[in-house]
Write a protein that holds these residues in place. Structure first.
Motif, PDB file in Angstrom:
ATOM      1  N   GLY A   1     -23.514 -27.426  -2.904  1.00  0.00           N
ATOM      2  CA  GLY A   1     -23.048 -27.954  -1.823  1.00  0.00           C
ATOM      3  C   GLY A   1     -21.587 -27.705  -1.566  1.00  0.00           C
ATOM      4  O   GLY A   1     -20.925 -27.416  -2.546  1.00  0.00           O
ATOM      5  N   ASN A   2     -21.146 -27.918  -0.479  1.00  0.00           N
ATOM      6  CA  ASN A   2     -19.705 -27.970   0.047  1.00  0.00           C
ATOM      7  C   ASN A   2     -19.041 -28.979  -0.383  1.00  0.00           C
ATOM      8  O   ASN A   2     -19.364 -30.112  -0.104  1.00  0.00           O
ATOM      9  CB  ASN A   2     -19.462 -27.651   1.295  1.00  0.00           C
ATOM     10  CG  ASN A   2     -17.984 -27.214   1.599  1.00  0.00           C
ATOM     11  OD1 ASN A   2     -17.130 -27.646   1.321  1.00  0.00           O
ATOM     12  ND2 ASN A   2     -18.041 -26.220   2.561  1.00  0.00           N
ATOM     13  N   ARG A   3     -18.089 -28.889  -1.680  1.00  0.00           N
ATOM     14  CA  ARG A   3     -17.038 -29.848  -2.049  1.00  0.00           C
ATOM     15  C   ARG A   3     -15.827 -29.733  -1.566  1.00  0.00           C
ATOM     16  O   ARG A   3     -15.113 -30.110  -2.687  1.00  0.00           O
ATOM     17  CB  ARG A   3     -17.499 -29.856  -3.453  1.00  0.00           C
ATOM     18  CG  ARG A   3     -18.937 -30.048  -3.958  1.00  0.00           C
ATOM     19  CD  ARG A   3     -19.009 -30.159  -5.784  1.00  0.00           C
ATOM     20  NE  ARG A   3     -18.554 -29.103  -6.345  1.00  0.00           N
ATOM     21  CZ  ARG A   3     -17.237 -28.978  -7.230  1.00  0.00           C
ATOM     22  NH1 ARG A   3     -16.415 -30.128  -7.085  1.00  0.00           N
ATOM     23  NH2 ARG A   3     -17.083 -27.913  -7.797  1.00  0.00           N
ATOM     24  N   THR A   4     -15.435 -29.280  -0.552  1.00  0.00           N
ATOM     25  CA  THR A   4     -14.008 -29.142  -0.069  1.00  0.00           C
ATOM     26  C   THR A   4     -13.363 -30.322  -0.216  1.00  0.00           C
ATOM     27  O   THR A   4     -13.693 -31.334   0.298  1.00  0.00           O
ATOM     28  CB  THR A   4     -14.015 -28.594   1.052  1.00  0.00           C
ATOM     29  OG1 THR A   4     -14.638 -27.124   1.146  1.00  0.00           O
ATOM     30  CG2 THR A   4     -12.554 -28.424   1.662  1.00  0.00           C
ATOM     31  N   THR A   5     -12.383 -30.575  -1.090  1.00  0.00           N
ATOM     32  CA  THR A   5     -11.325 -31.772  -0.938  1.00  0.00           C
ATOM     33  C   THR A   5      -9.882 -31.080  -0.431  1.00  0.00           C
ATOM     34  O   THR A   5      -8.997 -32.155  -0.300  1.00  0.00           O
ATOM     35  CB  THR A   5     -11.296 -32.306  -2.406  1.00  0.00           C
ATOM     36  OG1 THR A   5     -10.615 -31.198  -3.251  1.00  0.00           O
ATOM     37  CG2 THR A   5     -12.608 -32.756  -2.845  1.00  0.00           C
ATOM     38  N   VAL A   6      -9.626 -30.024  -0.195  1.00  0.00           N
ATOM     39  CA  VAL A   6      -8.313 -29.584   0.147  1.00  0.00           C
ATOM     40  C   VAL A   6      -8.347 -29.506   1.605  1.00  0.00           C
ATOM     41  O   VAL A   6      -9.325 -28.987   2.596  1.00  0.00           O
ATOM     42  CB  VAL A   6      -7.970 -27.901  -0.103  1.00  0.00           C
ATOM     43  CG1 VAL A   6      -6.878 -27.421   0.300  1.00  0.00           C
ATOM     44  CG2 VAL A   6      -8.057 -27.952  -1.846  1.00  0.00           C
ATOM     45  N   ARG A   7      -7.339 -30.359   2.190  1.00  0.00           N
ATOM     46  CA  ARG A   7      -6.993 -30.412   3.523  1.00  0.00           C
ATOM     47  C   ARG A   7      -5.907 -29.461   4.189  1.00  0.00           C
ATOM     48  O   ARG A   7      -5.713 -29.437   5.248  1.00  0.00           O
ATOM     49  CB  ARG A   7      -6.783 -32.010   4.029  1.00  0.00           C
ATOM     50  CG  ARG A   7      -8.043 -32.604   3.674  1.00  0.00           C
ATOM     51  CD  ARG A   7      -9.082 -32.580   4.575  1.00  0.00           C
ATOM     52  NE  ARG A   7     -10.241 -33.285   4.245  1.00  0.00           N
ATOM     53  CZ  ARG A   7     -11.516 -32.736   3.832  1.00  0.00           C
ATOM     54  NH1 ARG A   7     -11.495 -31.367   3.456  1.00  0.00           N
ATOM     55  NH2 ARG A   7     -12.324 -33.462   3.613  1.00  0.00           N
ATOM     56  N   GLU A   8      -5.112 -28.887   3.322  1.00  0.00           N
ATOM     57  CA  GLU A   8      -4.106 -28.089   3.638  1.00  0.00           C
ATOM     58  C   GLU A   8      -3.835 -27.240   2.445  1.00  0.00           C
ATOM     59  O   GLU A   8      -4.147 -27.591   1.197  1.00  0.00           O
ATOM     60  CB  GLU A   8      -2.678 -28.865   4.109  1.00  0.00           C
ATOM     61  CG  GLU A   8      -2.243 -29.720   2.817  1.00  0.00           C
ATOM     62  CD  GLU A   8      -1.068 -30.431   3.367  1.00  0.00           C
ATOM     63  OE1 GLU A   8      -0.930 -30.592   4.600  1.00  0.00           O
ATOM     64  OE2 GLU A   8      -0.173 -30.758   2.500  1.00  0.00           O
ATOM     65  N   PHE A   9      -3.253 -26.100   2.886  1.00  0.00           N
ATOM     66  CA  PHE A   9      -2.678 -25.326   1.718  1.00  0.00           C
ATOM     67  C   PHE A   9      -1.279 -24.750   1.815  1.00  0.00           C
ATOM     68  O   PHE A   9      -0.481 -25.436   2.874  1.00  0.00           O
ATOM     69  CB  PHE A   9      -3.352 -23.762   2.019  1.00  0.00           C
ATOM     70  CG  PHE A   9      -4.917 -23.827   1.942  1.00  0.00           C
ATOM     71  CD1 PHE A   9      -5.458 -23.810   0.739  1.00  0.00           C
ATOM     72  CD2 PHE A   9      -5.793 -23.924   3.380  1.00  0.00           C
ATOM     73  CE1 PHE A   9      -6.880 -23.546   0.592  1.00  0.00           C
ATOM     74  CE2 PHE A   9      -7.177 -23.932   3.096  1.00  0.00           C
ATOM     75  CZ  PHE A   9      -7.785 -23.812   1.701  1.00  0.00           C
ATOM     76  N   THR A  10      -0.759 -24.408   0.918  1.00  0.00           N
ATOM     77  CA  THR A  10       0.715 -24.042   0.606  1.00  0.00           C
ATOM     78  C   THR A  10       0.914 -22.603   0.487  1.00  0.00           C
ATOM     79  O   THR A  10       0.251 -21.881  -0.318  1.00  0.00           O
ATOM     80  CB  THR A  10       1.203 -24.579  -0.520  1.00  0.00           C
ATOM     81  OG1 THR A  10       1.241 -26.088  -0.505  1.00  0.00           O
ATOM     82  CG2 THR A  10       2.798 -24.241  -0.637  1.00  0.00           C
TER      83      THR A  10
END
Length: 298
Positions: free
Chosen positions: A2-11
């Motif tokens: 499943g989707n485990r996205t924890t990143v809310r922004e990128f650099t």
């Protein structure tokens, strides 16, 4: 999993090796960006304002110039902010919006280049049939079809990439949200996504490239049959300018996207992408307007 996205922004890493020259690079890229926007905006404005230019050829040129404005505006303003202020953060949603606009406009531009090549082929190789086959209605339909096909293909790809899991790291080794870089950062199994990206790149680039090469090959044959050596030289000189810009566009995009493995070429993409987003939009207004009238006469 499943989707485990924890990143809310990128650099966005940008160009760390020359970041100490940020203000100088900001000035150079700002001038190039403004010149590109001004040149393409003038083409669109003049075409819309002049009744004499309401022809299929100039409709295609103005649409292409509008797409160029959108294409460069998708990434250069953020690069300018990185150079001037060092603000490299971009939100998850903004990153994918940027990626979508960049790839969608780019793909549509390639389809439009193919249409423009066919327009030149008809005008030069079949001049008697040109007015009846290539009309404003036909051009409008082809432009709409290019937009629709580009939107359909790229939206599906962006949705697939956005559903990957991003659990760190969050540094994109590029100056904008490049799809290849995003796929490489994912902690999901990305094999199918990479193959889909590779397949769509092949479809868009080589379909338009094949049409363009076929059209210009026939144009070259027609030019060779011109009775006057001066006319042949003038026509080849003019059309070679178009081909030089097309070589930059296709060459940089093939280098960037037509590779099934993403991880091995991320660092080398930035320079090629800079050519694609700064140099070619700056050259296109000159090539496709100042030279186009001469080319069309032949």
């Amino acid at each position: 999993m499943g989707n485990r996205t924890t990143v809310r922004e990128f650099t966005l890493e940008g160009f760390p090796a020359v970041q100490h020259l940020g203000k100088v690079l900001f000035s150079v890229h700002l001038l190039a960006y403004l010149a590109s926007m001004a040149g393409n905006a003038v083409i669109v404005s003049i075409t819309c304002a002049s009744a004499r230019l309401q022809t299929p050829m100039y409709l295609l040129l103005s649409t292409f110039s509008f797409l160029e404005c959108c294409f460069t505006s998708a990434v250069i303003p953020k690069l300018l902010v990185i150079f001037l202020l060092g603000r490299q953060k971009i939100s998850f949603a903004a990153c994918f919006v940027q990626a979508f606009v960049f790839v969608f406009v780019g793909a549509t531009g390639f389809f439009l280049i193919a249409v423009m090549s066919l327009d030149r082929y008809m005008a030069i190789c079949m001049p008697l049939h040109y007015p009846t086959i290539i009309s404003l209605r036909t051009c409008s339909f082809l432009i709409t079809a290019s937009l629709a096909v580009g939107f359909t293909l790229i939206m599906g790809l962006i949705v697939k990439v956005s559903r990957l899991s991003f659990c760190g790291p969050h540094v994109i080794p590029h100056f904008f949200c490049d799809l290849g870089s995003l796929i490489h950062l994912s902690c999901s199994n990305t094999r199918s996504t990479e193959m889909l990206t590779f397949g769509l790149a092949l479809l868009v680039l080589f379909t338009s490239l094949l049409i363009t090469i076929t059209a210009y090959s026939n144009i070259a044959v027609t030019i060779m049959r011109l009775p006057s050596a001066k006319e042949r030289q003038k026509a080849f000189s003019t059309c070679s300018s178009h081909l030089a810009v097309l070589s930059l566009i296709y060459g940089s995009c093939i280098f960037i996207y037509v590779k099934p493995k993403q991880a091995s070429r991320l660092d080398s993409n930035r320079e090629a992408a800079l050519v694609n987003t700064v140099v070619t939009p700056l050259l296109n207004p000159v090539i496709y307007t100042l030279r186009n009238k001469q080319c069309a006469k032949h």
